[in-house]
Scaffold this active site. Structure first.
Site, PDB file in Angstrom:
ATOM      1  N   ARG A  49      -9.586  -8.903   3.826  1.00  0.00           N
ATOM      2  CA  ARG A  49      -8.137  -8.224   4.449  1.00  0.00           C
ATOM      3  C   ARG A  49      -8.689  -7.350   4.881  1.00  0.00           C
ATOM      4  NH1 ARG A  49      -6.523  -3.984  -0.076  1.00  0.00           N
ATOM      5  NH2 ARG A  49      -5.584  -5.913  -1.352  1.00  0.00           N
ATOM      6  N   ARG A  57      -6.914   3.004   2.998  1.00  0.00           N
ATOM      7  CA  ARG A  57      -6.487   2.413   3.112  1.00  0.00           C
ATOM      8  C   ARG A  57      -5.675   1.773   4.222  1.00  0.00           C
ATOM      9  NH1 ARG A  57      -7.123  -0.967  -1.549  1.00  0.00           N
ATOM     10  NH2 ARG A  57      -8.799  -0.206  -2.746  1.00  0.00           N
ATOM     11  N   LYS A  89      -8.935   4.907  -4.691  1.00  0.00           N
ATOM     12  CA  LYS A  89      -8.180   4.049  -3.179  1.00  0.00           C
ATOM     13  C   LYS A  89      -7.141   5.386  -2.917  1.00  0.00           C
ATOM     14  CE  LYS A  89      -6.471   0.604  -5.207  1.00  0.00           C
ATOM     15  NZ  LYS A  89      -5.563  -0.500  -5.652  1.00  0.00           N
ATOM     16  N   LYS A 105      -3.867   6.169   0.109  1.00  0.00           N
ATOM     17  CA  LYS A 105      -3.119   5.177   0.516  1.00  0.00           C
ATOM     18  C   LYS A 105      -1.871   6.307   1.925  1.00  0.00           C
ATOM     19  CE  LYS A 105      -3.171   1.225  -2.393  1.00  0.00           C
ATOM     20  NZ  LYS A 105      -2.133   0.189  -3.265  1.00  0.00           N
ATOM     21  N   CYS A 143       3.728 -10.128  -5.721  1.00  0.00           N
ATOM     22  CA  CYS A 143       2.536  -9.986  -5.717  1.00  0.00           C
ATOM     23  C   CYS A 143       1.759 -11.518  -5.488  1.00  0.00           C
ATOM     24  CB  CYS A 143       1.867  -9.028  -6.415  1.00  0.00           C
ATOM     25  SG  CYS A 143       1.679  -9.897  -7.891  1.00  0.00           S
ATOM     26  N   CYS A 183      -5.965 -13.335  -8.178  1.00  0.00           N
ATOM     27  CA  CYS A 183      -6.519 -12.504  -8.440  1.00  0.00           C
ATOM     28  C   CYS A 183      -6.704 -12.553 -10.339  1.00  0.00           C
ATOM     29  CB  CYS A 183      -4.702 -11.399  -8.389  1.00  0.00           C
ATOM     30  SG  CYS A 183      -5.397 -10.064  -9.052  1.00  0.00           S
ATOM     31  N   CYS A 238       1.042  -8.335 -13.605  1.00  0.00           N
ATOM     32  CA  CYS A 238       0.681  -6.873 -14.066  1.00  0.00           C
ATOM     33  C   CYS A 238       0.573  -6.283 -13.941  1.00  0.00           C
ATOM     34  CB  CYS A 238      -0.803  -7.339 -14.119  1.00  0.00           C
ATOM     35  SG  CYS A 238      -2.254  -6.340 -12.692  1.00  0.00           S
ATOM     36  N   CYS A 289       1.442  -4.077  -7.671  1.00  0.00           N
ATOM     37  CA  CYS A 289       1.440  -4.291  -6.053  1.00  0.00           C
ATOM     38  C   CYS A 289       2.340  -4.654  -5.667  1.00  0.00           C
ATOM     39  CB  CYS A 289      -0.392  -5.255  -5.765  1.00  0.00           C
ATOM     40  SG  CYS A 289      -1.419  -4.907  -6.703  1.00  0.00           S
TER      41      CYS A 289
HETATM   42 FE1  SRM Z   1      -2.728  -3.965  -5.285  1.00  0.00          FE
HETATM   43  C1  SRM Z   1      -5.498  -4.184  -6.780  1.00  0.00           C
HETATM   44  C2  SRM Z   1      -3.077  -6.997  -4.732  1.00  0.00           C
HETATM   45  C3  SRM Z   1      -1.138  -3.799  -2.645  1.00  0.00           C
HETATM   46  C4  SRM Z   1      -2.336  -1.133  -6.874  1.00  0.00           C
HETATM   47  N1  SRM Z   1      -4.103  -5.806  -5.490  1.00  0.00           N
HETATM   48  C5  SRM Z   1      -5.315  -5.835  -5.956  1.00  0.00           C
HETATM   49  C6  SRM Z   1      -6.545  -6.623  -6.321  1.00  0.00           C
HETATM   50  C7  SRM Z   1      -7.136  -6.292  -4.736  1.00  0.00           C
HETATM   51  C8  SRM Z   1      -7.192  -7.288  -7.199  1.00  0.00           C
HETATM   52  C9  SRM Z   1      -8.576  -6.785  -7.516  1.00  0.00           C
HETATM   53  O1  SRM Z   1      -8.567  -5.394  -7.825  1.00  0.00           O
HETATM   54  O2  SRM Z   1      -9.206  -7.699  -8.160  1.00  0.00           O
HETATM   55  C10 SRM Z   1      -5.417  -7.832  -5.345  1.00  0.00           C
HETATM   56  C11 SRM Z   1      -5.585  -9.027  -4.660  1.00  0.00           C
HETATM   57  C12 SRM Z   1      -5.251 -10.100  -5.269  1.00  0.00           C
HETATM   58  C13 SRM Z   1      -5.244 -11.369  -3.789  1.00  0.00           C
HETATM   59  O3  SRM Z   1      -6.025 -11.999  -4.844  1.00  0.00           O
HETATM   60  O4  SRM Z   1      -4.837 -11.471  -3.266  1.00  0.00           O
HETATM   61  C14 SRM Z   1      -4.516  -6.639  -4.784  1.00  0.00           C
HETATM   62  N2  SRM Z   1      -2.363  -4.902  -3.380  1.00  0.00           N
HETATM   63  C15 SRM Z   1      -2.705  -7.052  -3.294  1.00  0.00           C
HETATM   64  C16 SRM Z   1      -2.022  -7.072  -2.939  1.00  0.00           C
HETATM   65  C17 SRM Z   1      -2.089  -8.306  -1.523  1.00  0.00           C
HETATM   66  C18 SRM Z   1      -0.607  -7.733  -3.126  1.00  0.00           C
HETATM   67  C19 SRM Z   1       0.195  -8.126  -2.030  1.00  0.00           C
HETATM   68  O5  SRM Z   1       0.433  -9.501  -2.571  1.00  0.00           O
HETATM   69  O6  SRM Z   1       0.804  -8.219  -1.472  1.00  0.00           O
HETATM   70  C20 SRM Z   1      -1.350  -5.995  -1.800  1.00  0.00           C
HETATM   71  C21 SRM Z   1      -1.609  -5.574  -0.588  1.00  0.00           C
HETATM   72  C22 SRM Z   1      -2.080  -4.410   0.245  1.00  0.00           C
HETATM   73  C23 SRM Z   1      -2.913  -4.049   1.578  1.00  0.00           C
HETATM   74  O7  SRM Z   1      -2.839  -4.581   2.631  1.00  0.00           O
HETATM   75  O8  SRM Z   1      -3.271  -3.196   1.263  1.00  0.00           O
HETATM   76  C24 SRM Z   1      -1.273  -4.825  -2.708  1.00  0.00           C
HETATM   77  N3  SRM Z   1      -1.607  -2.600  -4.876  1.00  0.00           N
HETATM   78  C25 SRM Z   1      -0.954  -2.010  -3.667  1.00  0.00           C
HETATM   79  C26 SRM Z   1       0.278  -1.897  -4.130  1.00  0.00           C
HETATM   80  C27 SRM Z   1       1.414  -1.033  -3.128  1.00  0.00           C
HETATM   81  C28 SRM Z   1       1.219  -0.045  -2.169  1.00  0.00           C
HETATM   82  O9  SRM Z   1       0.472   0.284  -1.772  1.00  0.00           O
HETATM   83  O10 SRM Z   1       1.974  -0.281  -1.383  1.00  0.00           O
HETATM   84  C29 SRM Z   1      -0.108  -0.970  -5.004  1.00  0.00           C
HETATM   85  C30 SRM Z   1       0.614   0.121  -5.631  1.00  0.00           C
HETATM   86  C31 SRM Z   1       1.141   1.371  -5.073  1.00  0.00           C
HETATM   87  C32 SRM Z   1      -0.306   2.056  -5.007  1.00  0.00           C
HETATM   88  O11 SRM Z   1      -1.723   1.522  -4.862  1.00  0.00           O
HETATM   89  O12 SRM Z   1      -0.806   2.566  -6.835  1.00  0.00           O
HETATM   90  C33 SRM Z   1      -1.079  -1.855  -5.553  1.00  0.00           C
HETATM   91  N4  SRM Z   1      -3.813  -2.785  -6.921  1.00  0.00           N
HETATM   92  C34 SRM Z   1      -2.979  -1.745  -7.208  1.00  0.00           C
HETATM   93  C35 SRM Z   1      -3.630  -1.557  -8.209  1.00  0.00           C
HETATM   94  C36 SRM Z   1      -3.767  -0.002  -8.914  1.00  0.00           C
HETATM   95  C37 SRM Z   1      -4.608   1.444  -9.015  1.00  0.00           C
HETATM   96  C38 SRM Z   1      -4.018   2.324  -9.417  1.00  0.00           C
HETATM   97  O13 SRM Z   1      -4.495   3.322  -8.992  1.00  0.00           O
HETATM   98  O14 SRM Z   1      -3.930   2.235 -10.646  1.00  0.00           O
HETATM   99  C39 SRM Z   1      -4.429  -2.266  -8.508  1.00  0.00           C
HETATM  100  C40 SRM Z   1      -6.195  -2.291  -9.096  1.00  0.00           C
HETATM  101  C41 SRM Z   1      -6.851  -0.986  -9.179  1.00  0.00           C
HETATM  102  O15 SRM Z   1      -6.637  -0.325  -8.145  1.00  0.00           O
HETATM  103  O16 SRM Z   1      -7.431  -0.777 -10.092  1.00  0.00           O
HETATM  104  C42 SRM Z   1      -4.564  -3.138  -7.248  1.00  0.00           C
HETATM  105 FE1  SF4 Z   2      -2.987  -8.597  -8.842  1.00  0.00          FE
HETATM  106 FE2  SF4 Z   2      -1.476  -7.005 -10.706  1.00  0.00          FE
HETATM  107 FE3  SF4 Z   2      -1.555  -6.408  -7.717  1.00  0.00          FE
HETATM  108 FE4  SF4 Z   2      -0.127  -8.819  -9.062  1.00  0.00          FE
HETATM  109  S1  SF4 Z   2      -0.570  -6.307  -9.703  1.00  0.00           S
HETATM  110  S2  SF4 Z   2      -2.322  -8.617  -7.764  1.00  0.00           S
HETATM  111  S3  SF4 Z   2      -1.479  -9.503 -10.181  1.00  0.00           S
HETATM  112  S4  SF4 Z   2      -3.087  -6.304  -9.308  1.00  0.00           S
END
Ligand code: SRM
Ligand code: SF4
Length: 572
Positions: A74, A143, A214, A216, A435, A441, A480, A484
């Site tokens: 990323r 981030r 994390k 943000k 997402c 993922c 899930c 995201c």
């Molecule tokens: Fe996310 C984890 C993809 C934005 C909340 N996110 C992941 C992981 C890294 C899976 C993992 O931990 O193994 C995913 C990678 C998938 C892949 O194969 O690429 C993933 N998140 C993404 C992206 C690529 C989604 C997309 O399709 O665009 C976004 C990348 C953003 C970036 O450039 O930095 C992405 N993730 C978000 C957002 C939206 C936002 O930030 O505006 C959220 C919700 C806001 C938040 O942070 O609460 C988000 N991602 C999560 C979470 C839940 C965090 C939590 O507090 O519980 C996880 C899981 C974790 O961290 O344990 C996660």
């Molecule tokens: Fe993966 Fe869940 Fe984030 Fe979708 S919402 S990219 S399934 S961690």
């Protein structure tokens, strides 16, 4: 650490890592396909995730599956602002060493998928050569900082991007590890320092254990909440007076991830904490980060985000901790709040005689397949027009600095490569996001990005049939409950819950200022449009006025009434 200390296992990994070095360098030299567990954890801070293509798993015949390990990389791009050379390099890398696709993320970053371990150094090194960085794109640190990407040449937008760059720079980890491992040329040792890394080996802001989780940040405008500011741990909402940014309302504790089976977890919108002047903003961000560093939960990662500190201690208590770090008091928030939202899609004059074009990229995925050649089109646009590039928080792209006489050229490049122009895309598709989910993922329960287009095919037909095509509302899907694609504050949220089934949330808002609530659980994929259809009919019949949006209508009506209407209008 861990069991004896009461701290989570990740805290122990950070503790032993010597400021994120671990043994990543040594591990890179091993001929293995994967990294040892501790290094795989540390690699997140360096901007990469060890994954596997879940569809490429093969069975050993002994009940175990063999994984083809690869890496997601990323690139952190503050405010989504980049140049043509940087975009072209990513397009080349996805073809040369990735899975031939590039993903624009929901936070204005870029992701490469399918990078094998033996190409990882080359990939991250190349990203630094083009003056970008993957440092802190993931991990327990700040981030990618989001900012309105519209390239308007006015003091407001220029100030917001400047603050975004300053925040990204100021809160980047200072560890030497990133520089030593990925940037420095292993042969000559001669390399330029980029991406916010410095050669100090202490972390004056984070300390040895970085953050509990994390973190943000988004910088936004009341009249244009395109960054979805309330979903961030820290938001700076600009206060504009006489055409200038004079300060910010500081919002704290947004975050969407939740684990439905764990009642301690929940999605939350940020709370309004205080007002700061424009020149205090970076210091305030540092103080908020330090207060979360000191008070976030380090025993249970499920409840380690800032939102849980705010929920348990209250925003006033947290403000006092921030003020202690600052050494001065802040004043209360000004009344200004989010009241509109623009996705910047279409043609706009940017204020200097040049234009920008916002192009909707469905779910942010760039690929070349027979009928759609995103990568070819983008390469041609880059070579022929040399535009500026901005990635949007809705997984889309803005081509900026286009001369009026080149507008037709840009459109014709898109057309001949089968890319729908923004004006040809239905509102419902334009305002949708999904997402990544399957196959890369590891946390995905259901499909998301790969199935939302077919849901859109059905939904846009139904919406057209009902005469609602001009309505603006967000439909966001995730594979899930981690959220995201920010489904919980969307008008319609679809959250993967069990194989092929989604929890349907209604009543959020395009403005991003309200969470939706569960309308129905475990909706099969093919039932999504049929489930929404009677609600859309009810919306048409019973909305308070033509100004009432779909989300506002669902919120006002409430679940019980919506259920009654879903029966009444089921066969219409
Ligand atoms: Fe996310 C984890 C993809 C934005 C909340 N996110 C992941 C992981 C890294 C899976 C993992 O931990 O193994 C995913 C990678 C998938 C892949 O194969 O690429 C993933 N998140 C993404 C992206 C690529 C989604 C997309 O399709 O665009 C976004 C990348 C953003 C970036 O450039 O930095 C992405 N993730 C978000 C957002 C939206 C936002 O930030 O505006 C959220 C919700 C806001 C938040 O942070 O609460 C988000 N991602 C999560 C979470 C839940 C965090 C939590 O507090 O519980 C996880 C899981 C974790 O961290 O344990 C996660
Ligand atoms: Fe993966 Fe869940 Fe984030 Fe979708 S919402 S990219 S399934 S961690």
């Amino acid at each position: 650490m861990s069991e004896e200390s009461g701290l989570s296992a990740v805290e122990a990994v950070k503790d032993k890592s010597n400021y994120l070095f671990g043994t990543i360098r040594e591990d890179l030299r091993e001929g293995t396909a994967s990294f040892v567990k501790e290094n795989a954890q540390l690699l997140k801070f360096h901007g990469t995730y060890q994954q596997d293509d879940r569809e490429a798993r093969t069975s050993t015949g002994e009940g175990k599956s063999l994984k083809e390990i690869s890496f997601m990389v990323r690139t952190r791009i503050p405010g989504g602002k980049m140049n043509v050379a940087q975009l072209l390099a990513h397009l080349d890398m996805c073809d040369e060493i990735g899975n031939a696709t590039l993903k624009i993320t929901t936070r204005q970053a870029l992701q490469l998928h399918g990078i094998v371990k033996s190409d990882l150094w080359k990939c991250i090194h190349r990203i630094n050569e083009i003056q970008l960085s993957t440092l802190a794109a993931c991990g327990d640190v700040n981030r990618n900082v989001m900012c309105c990407p519209a390239p308007y040449k006015d003091p407001i937008h220029i100030t917001l991007q400047k603050l975004t760059d300053d925040l990204a720079q100021h809160l980047a980890p200072r560890t030497k590890a990133y520089y030593e491992i990925w940037v420095k040329d292993p042969d000559s040792g001669d390399s330029q320092l980029v991406g916010g890394a410095t050669e100090e080996d202490v972390e004056p802001i984070y300390g040895k254990h970085y953050l509990p989780r994390k973190f943000k940040i988004a910088v936004g405008l009341p009249e244009d909440n395109c960054v979805d500011i309330y979903t961030n741990d820290l938001g700076f909402l600009a206060i504009v007076r006489d055409g200038k940014v004079v300060g910010y309302n500081v919002l704290v504790g947004g975050g969407l991830g939740t684990t439905p089976a764990n009642k301690k977890t929940f999605p939350a919108l940020a709370k309004r904490m205080a007002y700061c002047t424009a020149d205090q903003a970076v210091a305030v961000a540092e103080a908020v980060v330090k207060a979360q560093r000191d008070h976030g939960n380090r025993a249970d990662r499920k409840i380690a985000r800032l939102k849980y500190v705010i929920a348990s201690k209250g925003v006033e208590w947290f403000r006092e901790r921030v003020e202690e770090h600052l050494g001065y008091k802040l004043t209360d928030c000004l009344p200004d709040d989010v009241h509109d939202f623009d996705d910047h899609i279409g043609w706009f004059e940017q204020g200097d005689g040049l234009w920008f074009y916002g192009l909707n990229v469905e779910n942010g995925r760039l690929f070349d397949r027979e009928e759609r050649r995103w990568k070819t089109a983008f390469r041609e646009i880059c070579h022929e027009l040399n535009p500026g590039i901005r990635l949007t928080p809705h997984q889309s792209i803005l081509f900026t600095d286009i001369k009026p006489e080149h507008r037709a050229t840009l459109e014709s490049i898109l057309k001949r490569n089968g890319i729908p122009l923004s004006a040809e895309i239905s509102n419902v598709r334009r305002w949708s996001m999904a997402c990544v989910a399957l196959p890369t993922c590891s946390l995905a329960i259901t499909e998301s990005e790969r199935v939302l287009p077919s849901v859109m095919d059905q939904l846009e037909k139904e919406i057209a049939r009902l005469g609602l095509s001009s309505e603006r509302f967000t439909v966001r899907m995730t594979g899930c409950p981690n959220g995201c694609a920010r489904p919980y504050n969307a008008d319609v949220g679809l959250v993967g819950k069990a194989k092929g089934r989604y929890t349907l949330y209604l009543g959020g808002t395009l403005l991003g200022t309200r969470l939706g609530t569960i309308y129905k659980d475990l909706v099969p994929l093919e039932q999504i449009t049929p489930t929404l259809s009677p609600i859309l009919i009810a919306f048409k019949q019973h909305r308070a006025s033509t100004n009432e949006t779909f989300g506002d209508f669902c919120h006002r009506a409430g679940k019980e009434q919506l259920e009654k209407w879903s029966v009444e209008y089921a066969t219409v």
